[in-house]
Design an enzyme around this catalytic site. Structure first.
Site, PDB file in Angstrom:
ATOM      1  N   THR A 162      -2.125  -7.189  -1.324  1.00  0.00           N
ATOM      2  CA  THR A 162      -0.726  -6.787  -1.157  1.00  0.00           C
ATOM      3  C   THR A 162       0.083  -8.002  -0.721  1.00  0.00           C
ATOM      4  O   THR A 162      -0.481  -9.041  -0.340  1.00  0.00           O
ATOM      5  CB  THR A 162      -0.580  -5.695  -0.073  1.00  0.00           C
ATOM      6  N   ASN A 212       2.167   5.166   7.411  1.00  0.00           N
ATOM      7  CA  ASN A 212       1.683   3.966   6.739  1.00  0.00           C
ATOM      8  C   ASN A 212       2.377   2.685   7.189  1.00  0.00           C
ATOM      9  O   ASN A 212       1.795   1.607   7.089  1.00  0.00           O
ATOM     10  CB  ASN A 212       1.877   4.132   5.225  1.00  0.00           C
ATOM     11  N   MET A 254       0.821  -1.210   0.000  1.00  0.00           N
ATOM     12  CA  MET A 254       0.000   0.000   0.000  1.00  0.00           C
ATOM     13  C   MET A 254       0.849   1.252   0.000  1.00  0.00           C
ATOM     14  O   MET A 254       0.509   2.248  -0.641  1.00  0.00           O
ATOM     15  CB  MET A 254      -0.941   0.011   1.215  1.00  0.00           C
ATOM     16  N   ASP A 305      11.659   3.923   4.116  1.00  0.00           N
ATOM     17  CA  ASP A 305      11.441   2.495   4.354  1.00  0.00           C
ATOM     18  C   ASP A 305      12.762   1.897   4.831  1.00  0.00           C
ATOM     19  O   ASP A 305      13.839   2.436   4.552  1.00  0.00           O
ATOM     20  CB  ASP A 305      10.983   1.791   3.077  1.00  0.00           C
ATOM     21  N   TYR A 338      -1.600  -7.233  17.106  1.00  0.00           N
ATOM     22  CA  TYR A 338      -2.001  -6.444  15.934  1.00  0.00           C
ATOM     23  C   TYR A 338      -3.219  -5.583  16.255  1.00  0.00           C
ATOM     24  O   TYR A 338      -3.231  -4.373  15.976  1.00  0.00           O
ATOM     25  CB  TYR A 338      -2.307  -7.383  14.765  1.00  0.00           C
TER      26      TYR A 338
END
Length: 251
Positions: A188, A88, A16, A35, A153
């Site tokens: 993804t 993100n 994403m 990243d 999570y």
């Protein structure tokens, strides 16, 4: 829609995040993305730059405050402000209490939750220089409801949801908007990993639970990110925007 805006995206090298970087740049923004996967980030940056898009890749470990500060220093030196921050970066953790360990718990909380704190704290001085600052936090449908397993999570994504509301309420008087998005099943590599750990036939079962009967494309989520980063969402703040094909509508 985003011409002239300066936007920072974490976890932007794949999935994403990569779709967000592309769509934001296609709409005219200058996009700084970070990243920990340097090879993927540099490859994406080269591809998008060759297409004439204005993107800059930075190494970013979202769990490290100094790494966040380095990217914001670079943005300050080149652009002097941030108009939108897209938190993100995230990882999947399907473990329940029986299987989770202290290590897996802390890792999930660090990447999914603490990173939002660190990134927003580092970006806030530059966001305050924007005429229309926007913070977009990527949560999940499992930040709104529970699921079997997923203990760390759901804890991490639920925290992102409420952190977003606190940010919106706290910094709204300064003109800073903050919203969370809540993707469901998005096609993804992360979803592929999740499905690979589920029993055979799970894809068909999940499709039957989703009113639109399919998984989303990553770029369908990116369209919402573009909207929230733009001035067209100038009075949207503190919202939880669900992007799940109607999955939670019946719960």
């Amino acid at each position: 829609m985003l011409g002239g805006k300066v936007i920072v995206v974490s976890g932007g090298a794949r999935g994403m995040g990569a779709a967000h970087v592309r769509r934001l740049a296609e709409e005219g923004a200058r996009v700084h993305f970070g990243d920990i996967e340097d090879d993927l980030g540099e490859k994406l940056c080269a591809t998008l730059t060759s297409e004439g898009l204005d993107v800059v890749f930075h190494h970013l470990d979202v769990t490290d405050s100094e790494s966040w500060q380095r990217i914001m220093t670079a943005v300050d030196e080149s652009d002097s402000r941030v108009d939108a921050l897209v938190n993100n970066a995230g990882i999947l953790d399907m473990a329940g209490l029986d299987d989770a360990t202290e290590h897996t718990w802390r890792r999930t909380i660090d990447v999914n939750q603490t990173s939002v704190f660190l990134g927003t704290k580092a970006a806030l001085p530059l966001l305050r220089r924007s005429q229309s600052p926007s913070i977009i936090n990527v949560s999940s449908i499992f930040g709104l409801v529970g699921g079997t397993g997923y203990i760390a999570y759901t804890a991490s994504k639920g925290a992102v949801s409420t952190m977003t509301k606190s940010m919106a309420f706290t910094y709204g008087p300064e003109g800073v908007r903050c919203n969370s998005i809540h993707p469901g099943y998005i096609q993804t590599p992360m979803l592929d990993k999740e499905l690979g750990e589920l029993p055979a036939g799970s894809v068909e079962t999940i499709h039957e639970q989703i009113p639109l009967r399919r998984f989303a494309r990553a770029d369908e989520v990116s369209e919402v990110v573009v909207f929230l980063a733009s001035d067209r969402s100038s009075y949207v703040s503190g919202a939880e925007i669900v992007i799940d094909g109607g999955l939670l509508a019946g719960r």
